[in-house]
Design a protein around this motif. Structure first.
Motif, mmCIF file in Angstrom:
data_model
loop_
_atom_site.group_PDB
_atom_site.id
_atom_site.type_symbol
_atom_site.label_atom_id
_atom_site.label_comp_id
_atom_site.label_asym_id
_atom_site.label_seq_id
_atom_site.Cartn_x
_atom_site.Cartn_y
_atom_site.Cartn_z
ATOM 1 N N ILE A 12 0.853 -1.186 0.000
ATOM 2 C CA ILE A 12 0.000 0.000 0.000
ATOM 3 C C ILE A 12 0.891 1.239 0.000
ATOM 4 N N LYS A 13 0.643 2.138 -0.935
ATOM 5 C CA LYS A 13 1.432 3.362 -1.063
ATOM 6 C C LYS A 13 0.683 4.522 -0.420
ATOM 7 N N VAL A 14 1.395 5.263 0.419
ATOM 8 C CA VAL A 14 0.803 6.386 1.144
ATOM 9 C C VAL A 14 1.636 7.638 0.894
ATOM 10 N N LEU A 15 0.964 8.731 0.597
ATOM 11 C CA LEU A 15 1.621 10.029 0.470
ATOM 12 C C LEU A 15 1.193 10.893 1.647
ATOM 13 N N GLU A 16 2.166 11.357 2.412
ATOM 14 C CA GLU A 16 1.878 12.209 3.565
ATOM 15 C C GLU A 16 2.193 13.664 3.236
ATOM 16 N N LEU A 17 1.164 14.486 3.233
ATOM 17 C CA LEU A 17 1.299 15.929 3.045
ATOM 18 C C LEU A 17 0.848 16.590 4.340
#
Length: 413
Positions: A12-17
């Motif tokens: 699972i790919k997660v982008l944290e902004l």
């Protein structure tokens, strides 16, 4: 750090902004259970949490926990090129986590509806003070304000003093946990609408339906407030501050032993109350028919608390704990971190992990919770250096070494 990750969220790919607490804590938990988390930071110093509280060599010790297992890249999000890179990462991600003020991502063409138009499977967890709608949505909202508006501060402390705060950023952390729950439910929904993960190809077989998870800090705190609303609506009761006691549930309070230590005793179950009164040699209260049930004990709260306190004053903390535990009464010392780190229960449950900084100095971190029997979480690495994974992440997007060097020269990364 490019090792194959294990865990229930592997792949699972997660982008944290996001910065500081709520968004990064949400992403941290996903990273602890195997998700590939890319954290975007400003090239100008990165996440402010890097400099919060106790520092080692200029970096917060908290950072070792909050950013563990995350890849750090730097992007100037105020530049068009930085926004373009973030958009490419977002469209490649399974989950986007952000905690900007509502409207900021939309200004950068990174809002939920804008990304959803390009990728219907987009899942975006949005954490903010007051949510994405309503008259207060544009106001800045920190955890402390969420705790106040959500009701927690009003009931915390003693009746004759101003409200107090819990000694940690509980509002932010509770919001983060709501974000994790929402993300997992959104993933499940995407799966059942077609977006099943193919572990062999690393792709989704069908796009599936994504959604936005809208988490407001004040609502997350409000969600913990038990029977506050119906008690007021039906009975007109406003729950007030009661110090160490749990109102309406008797006895459950903090008492002081003869050696000046504080001890928590929860004798509010009917059978437990009977055992507690026998243990403190108050047979008169143990056999009082009016005190058999909680509703009979509530009007006599002061009397019962006084009896327990009188007994505690004759005991040191060790004897009090021994006597009450022998009577099978829920009781506990109020722990400091020193108590925790020397406690056999914490040790038996392996609640501390030993790691090392690059210079070889050791550091203990809190172990990962919850504990899964087959796919437990793990700490693969401590919080990364600022921009440590720029080259790795950008190369995976197709940027050449020359492209990356140009982005550095233009201060985009």
């Amino acid at each position: 750090m490019t090792q194959n990750r294990k865990g229930p969220l592997a792949g699972i790919k997660v982008l944290e902004l996001g910065t500081l607490i709520a968004g990064p804590f949400c992403a941290r938990m996903l990273a602890e259970f195997g998700a590939d988390v890319i954290k975007v930071e400003s090239p100008d110093g990165g996440d402010p949490l890097r400099q919060w509280r106790v520092l080692k060599d200029g970096t917060s010790l908290w950072w070792s926990v909050q950013a563990r297992n995350k890849k750090s890249i730097t992007l100037n999000m105020k530049s068009q090129e930085g926004q373009d890179i973030a958009r490419r990462l977002a469209l490649d991600a399974d989950i986007i986590i952000e905690n900007y003020r509502p409207g900021v991502l939309e200004k950068w063409q990174l809002g939920y509806e804008q990304l959803k138009a390009l990728n219907p499977a987009t899942i975006m967890v949005r954490l903010s003070g007051y949510g994405q709608t309503g008259p207060m949505k544009d106001q800045p909202g920190f955890g402390a304000i969420g705790e106040s508006m959500g009701g927690l501060r009003y009931v915390s402390g003693h009746a004759d003093r101003p409200p107090v705060r819990v000694g940690i950023s509980i509002g932010d952390s509770v919001a983060a946990l709501h974000g994790v729950i929402g993300a997992m439910m959104a993933l499940r929904h995407r799966d059942v609408t077609g977006g099943r993960w193919n572990g062999k190809t690393g792709e989704h077989s069908v796009a599936g339906q994504g959604q936005m998870v809208d988490v407001a800090l004040y609502e997350s705190v409000f969600n913990l407030m038990e029977s506050l609303v119906p008690e007021f609506d039906v009975a007109g009761v406003v729950r007030e501050r009661t110090g160490g006691a749990l109102p309406g549930i008797v006895p459950s309070n903090t008492y002081t032993t003869g050696d000046g230590e504080n001890i928590v005793i929860a004798g509010n179950g009917d059978a437990i109350f009977h055992r507690l009164m026998k243990a403190i040699q108050r047979d008169d209260l143990a056999h009082d028919p009016a005190l058999v049930r909680n509703d009979g004990r509530v009007p006599r709260t002061a009397e019962i608390d006084a009896a327990i306190q009188d007994w505690c004053a004759t005991q040191d903390i060790d004897s009090a704990l021994q006597i009450l535990k022998a009577a099978d009464v829920p009781v506990g010392k109020i722990y400091s971190v020193r108590d925790m780190m020397n406690d056999p229960q914490f040790q038996a449950r392996q609640m501390f992990e030993q790691h090392h900084f690059a210079d070889g100095e050791g550091i203990k971190l809190p172990a990962i919770s919850p504990k899964l029997s087959e796919t437990p979480g793990q700490t693969a690495w401590l919080g990364s250096e600022l921009g440590e994974h720029n080259r790795e992440v950008l190369s995976a997007l197709g940027y050449s070494e020359a492209d990356i060097a140009e982005l550095q020269n233009k201060k985009i990364i």
